[in-house]
Design a protein around this motif. Sequence first.
Motif, short mmCIF file in Angstrom:
data_model
loop_
_atom_site.label_atom_id
_atom_site.label_comp_id
_atom_site.label_asym_id
_atom_site.label_seq_id
_atom_site.Cartn_x
_atom_site.Cartn_y
_atom_site.Cartn_z
N GLN A 81 0.82 -1.21 0.00
CA GLN A 81 0.00 0.00 0.00
C GLN A 81 0.85 1.26 0.00
OE1 GLN A 81 -3.88 -0.04 1.03
NE2 GLN A 81 -3.65 -1.41 2.75
N VAL A 110 0.78 4.64 -2.57
CA VAL A 110 0.50 5.99 -2.08
C VAL A 110 1.71 6.91 -2.25
CG1 VAL A 110 -0.09 7.35 -0.04
CG2 VAL A 110 -1.23 5.16 -0.44
N ILE A 127 -2.09 3.78 6.61
CA ILE A 127 -2.78 2.61 6.04
C ILE A 127 -1.93 1.35 6.08
CG2 ILE A 127 -4.33 3.96 4.59
CD1 ILE A 127 -2.66 3.30 2.20
N ALA A 144 -9.56 5.25 -7.19
CA ALA A 144 -10.36 5.71 -6.05
C ALA A 144 -11.74 5.05 -6.07
CB ALA A 144 -10.51 7.23 -6.10
N GLU A 179 -11.55 1.63 -4.52
CA GLU A 179 -11.49 1.67 -3.04
C GLU A 179 -12.86 1.95 -2.45
OE1 GLU A 179 -8.66 0.60 -1.69
OE2 GLU A 179 -7.89 0.55 -3.75
N ASP A 181 -12.13 9.76 -0.71
CA ASP A 181 -10.91 9.02 -0.40
C ASP A 181 -11.27 7.92 0.60
OD1 ASP A 181 -8.50 7.98 0.36
OD2 ASP A 181 -7.62 9.88 1.01
N ARG A 220 -9.45 5.08 1.09
CA ARG A 220 -8.33 4.15 1.21
C ARG A 220 -8.18 3.52 2.59
NH1 ARG A 220 -3.67 7.75 -1.52
NH2 ARG A 220 -4.68 9.21 -0.11
N ARG A 221 -8.75 4.15 3.61
CA ARG A 221 -8.57 3.58 4.96
C ARG A 221 -9.62 2.52 5.30
NH1 ARG A 221 -5.99 8.17 8.95
NH2 ARG A 221 -4.69 9.13 7.35
N ARG A 275 -7.01 -5.27 -6.85
CA ARG A 275 -7.09 -3.87 -7.29
C ARG A 275 -6.91 -3.75 -8.80
NH1 ARG A 275 -4.51 -2.47 -2.06
NH2 ARG A 275 -6.11 -1.25 -1.00
#
Lengths: 64, 409
Positions: free
Chosen positions: A15, A19, A53, B282, B285, B344, B346-347, B365
Amino acid sequence: MRVEVDQPKCVASGQCVLVAPEVFDQDDDGIVVLLDTEPGAEHEEAVRESAAICPAAAIRLVQE
Amino acid sequence: MTETVEHAPTGLPEHPMPRATGCPFDPLPALRDLQARRPVSRVRIWDGSSPWLITRHEDVRALLGDPRISADPRRPGYPHRTAATRARDQVRSSFITLDDPEHARLRRMVTAPFTIKKMEALRPSVQRVVDDLIDRMLAGPNPVDLVEAFALPVPSLVICALLGVPYADHDFFQRNTQVLVRRTSTEDDVRTANEALTAYLEDLLAAKQAEPEDDLLSVLAEQRVATGELTRRQAADMGVLLLAAGHETTANMIALGTLALLEHPDQLALLRDGAEPKQVAAAVEELLRYLNITHSGRRRVALEDIEIGGELIRAGDGVILANDIANRDPDAFPDPDRLDLGRDARRHVAFGYGVHQCLGQPLARIELQVVYNTLYTRVPTLALATGIDQLEFKHDGFVYGVYELPVTW
């Protein structure tokens, strides 16, 4: 800002590479490799997100 | 089983809870209520025991990242999904059911093919698979079941190539995987399906050891089985995990994701009308966050006393990490029940969190990015060929989705 990675903890989720590809890479087994131990301010947000993350909490930011 | 099962006090909510009729994408309102009122609380499961249910995003992440909890289903107190999964978990050795350091040792044997670079290199072949299947679908009968024609073949073809499993055997491994992921499967059903898959992988590993090819099973056979680091059975257990997880989850994300997008035309338009790679990433996700196909939660057992959310989880207590409602936590994702491909996300914890976070996530992904970026552009008139209320959802699956998705164009 200084970045530290803990390779034994890394679980190769990749990850951080998605990013912040300028700061993190992976070795052949997917384990984190630090490309830049003191990335510039322009990378700070991405490095923070990477640390947040990272599923193994293997990335640490040290403010100096 | 010799362990004693603690009987729950009466009045505890049952888990899992069925979804509300007419809300196929949303977790049950009762879960939302628990999250707001008592985010760490006991629930009652099928065997009468009462593990803790963790519903807040922050708590789910904290516990999944905590070395004081174990993923080993052989430990007393572990909250099993069913009697059949309990039986299966006693006989298989797979890194998802082990703790470190053994977990890390085994997992690192199979991480190499899943690096971001290797996955990016795979993107063109995933694109070819997707393009070919769309060509074939458009040349075939209309309407068609998207699950059978597209959602299952895409990840099955890709994981077969990566592992070195002949795609010609897809009916066999897809059918047996379905048995493993169904709550209604009996112990006998699961044992038979698991043995069939394991024996199949053992045979493949033997063949690869004799004549290696350029695939992951050959690597396992040559570098781990031949050296005695793994028994063939252990390598086969790993192969079953990768094969099953490699197609079933992504297939559900493709079909259920398509349904969600068809039901949210404004969001579908963002993808159909040409999106930048970053926007597509995005969108993937957000769909992972919103759909939460692994809706039966991550299962753990506490090794020590842990204080969290104002409660004390005792050593030996079972813990269910409810990633479905955690991904709808308003403290983590504003307006959480809205599908918003621009946010967003992503978390999210759709892949789990902690050392057991999904190994195949970079592959998932890439597959989902290619699919979502291609299917609706190539087939802009794609529409549901039946009413949404006619669809059969996988309420009985450990992985959520639709059994069939009739579409037309």
